[in-house]
Design a protein around this motif. Structure first.
Motif, short mmCIF file in Angstrom:
data_model
loop_
_atom_site.label_atom_id
_atom_site.label_comp_id
_atom_site.label_asym_id
_atom_site.label_seq_id
_atom_site.Cartn_x
_atom_site.Cartn_y
_atom_site.Cartn_z
N ASP A 135 7.43 3.21 0.19
CA ASP A 135 6.21 3.43 0.44
C ASP A 135 5.67 3.62 1.58
OD1 ASP A 135 3.63 2.57 -2.10
OD2 ASP A 135 3.69 0.75 -0.37
N ASN A 136 4.71 3.45 1.83
CA ASN A 136 4.16 3.92 3.53
C ASN A 136 3.54 2.01 3.33
OD1 ASN A 136 1.66 2.79 1.19
ND2 ASN A 136 0.42 3.40 2.79
N CYS A 137 3.73 1.68 2.73
CA CYS A 137 3.87 -0.35 3.38
C CYS A 137 5.16 -0.86 3.07
CB CYS A 137 2.82 -0.95 2.43
SG CYS A 137 0.70 -0.29 3.00
N PRO A 138 5.82 -1.58 3.15
CA PRO A 138 7.22 -2.50 3.59
C PRO A 138 6.76 -3.60 2.01
CG PRO A 138 6.11 -4.15 5.33
CD PRO A 138 4.70 -2.48 5.12
N GLY A 139 7.27 -3.36 1.54
CA GLY A 139 7.49 -4.61 0.53
C GLY A 139 6.96 -4.09 -0.79
N ALA A 140 7.91 -2.85 -1.18
CA ALA A 140 7.71 -2.15 -2.49
C ALA A 140 9.32 -2.73 -2.79
CB ALA A 140 8.06 -0.61 -2.50
N THR A 141 9.43 -2.77 -4.12
CA THR A 141 10.21 -3.59 -5.38
C THR A 141 10.74 -2.20 -6.44
OG1 THR A 141 9.11 -4.55 -6.62
CG2 THR A 141 10.08 -5.81 -4.27
N ILE A 142 12.11 -2.75 -6.65
CA ILE A 142 12.41 -1.26 -8.07
C ILE A 142 12.78 -2.73 -8.73
CG2 ILE A 142 14.47 -0.76 -6.81
CD1 ILE A 142 14.02 2.55 -8.03
#
Length: 104
Positions: free
Chosen positions: A38-45
């Protein structure tokens, strides 16, 4: 000024996987890799269906679905199938030949 993150995250699943069963088993251990960003931190799967990489997949077709969610609630999904074919012939154990004499 308010800045909104409207860019959806990226996710990449492998192509559909087709394998034969493991020897003497009604399944096959399959490993795979799903990538995301993602373009910003903090993405989760999260995996929403199917089995984890390295699991014993049963004979047949299993659909694996993943969703990635970024820190601002944007989502993207991908899916792929793992198909395990039973290509092992069955075995049979027959007794040795039997000879008998007739009764009087």
């Amino acid at each position: 000024m308010t800045v909104n993150d409207t860019e959806v995250p990226t996710i990449t699943c492998p192509a559909n996987i087709v394998v034969s069963n493991d020897a003497n088993s009604c399944s096959a251990v399959v490993t795979y890799n799903v990538t995301f960003g993602d373009n910003c931190p903090g993405a989760t799967i999260a995996q929403t269906s199917g089995l984890a990489s390295g699991s014993a997949f049963p004979v047949g077709t299993t659909t694996n679905t993943f969703v990635v969610t970024d820190a601002h609630g944007n989502t993207a999904t991908c899916s792929f199938t793992v198909t395990v074919s039973d290509n092992q012939a069955p075995s049979v154990n027959c007794p040795s030949n039997i000879s008998v004499s007739n009764d009087n």
